[in-house]
Scaffold this active site. Sequence first.
Site, short mmCIF file in Angstrom:
data_model
loop_
_atom_site.label_atom_id
_atom_site.label_comp_id
_atom_site.label_asym_id
_atom_site.label_seq_id
_atom_site.Cartn_x
_atom_site.Cartn_y
_atom_site.Cartn_z
N PHE A 49 0.85 -1.20 0.00
CA PHE A 49 0.00 0.00 0.00
C PHE A 49 0.88 1.25 0.00
O PHE A 49 1.00 1.93 1.01
CB PHE A 49 -0.89 0.02 1.25
CG PHE A 49 -2.32 -0.39 1.02
CD1 PHE A 49 -3.08 0.22 0.04
CD2 PHE A 49 -2.92 -1.35 1.82
CE1 PHE A 49 -4.41 -0.15 -0.16
CE2 PHE A 49 -4.24 -1.71 1.63
CZ PHE A 49 -4.99 -1.11 0.64
N HIS A 50 1.51 1.56 -1.12
CA HIS A 50 2.26 2.82 -1.21
C HIS A 50 1.31 3.93 -1.66
O HIS A 50 0.10 3.72 -1.72
CB HIS A 50 3.49 2.67 -2.12
CG HIS A 50 3.18 2.34 -3.55
ND1 HIS A 50 2.92 3.30 -4.49
CD2 HIS A 50 3.06 1.15 -4.18
CE1 HIS A 50 2.67 2.71 -5.65
NE2 HIS A 50 2.74 1.40 -5.49
N MET A 51 1.82 5.09 -1.97
CA MET A 51 0.99 6.28 -2.17
C MET A 51 -0.12 6.13 -3.21
O MET A 51 -1.27 6.42 -2.92
CB MET A 51 1.89 7.48 -2.54
CG MET A 51 1.13 8.80 -2.63
SD MET A 51 0.44 9.33 -1.07
CE MET A 51 1.84 10.10 -0.34
N ALA A 87 -2.83 3.38 -2.31
CA ALA A 87 -3.50 3.81 -1.08
C ALA A 87 -4.48 4.94 -1.38
O ALA A 87 -5.59 4.99 -0.85
CB ALA A 87 -2.49 4.24 -0.03
N GLU A 116 -2.35 -2.44 -10.07
CA GLU A 116 -0.92 -2.51 -10.45
C GLU A 116 -0.57 -3.84 -11.05
O GLU A 116 -1.12 -4.85 -10.76
CB GLU A 116 -0.04 -2.25 -9.22
CG GLU A 116 -0.20 -0.84 -8.75
CD GLU A 116 0.90 -0.41 -7.81
OE1 GLU A 116 1.58 -1.25 -7.21
OE2 GLU A 116 1.07 0.78 -7.67
#
Length: 87
Positions: A14-16, A19, A87
Amino acid sequence: MVSKKVTLVNAQGFHMRPASVFANAMAKYSSDVTIKFNGNDYNAKSLLNIIAACIKCGSEVEIVASGADENEALAEAVQMIESGLGE
């Protein structure tokens, strides 16, 4: 209240970006949506809360939804996580 455990599959966790996508998707629901991870509860509608959780690939989280549209919120949250958050 409904809940389901899911495993994060996207390589970066959960990166930017994911998220942000997730928080924005959950914000459209009137129900409270919470991510339970490592014994803590995080507001799934808050980008900063999700980032602060430091959820990595392969981590198991429990999504909890409570409110008028809880089933729809849970279904979308689970679908997003299981599909890799785009992704």
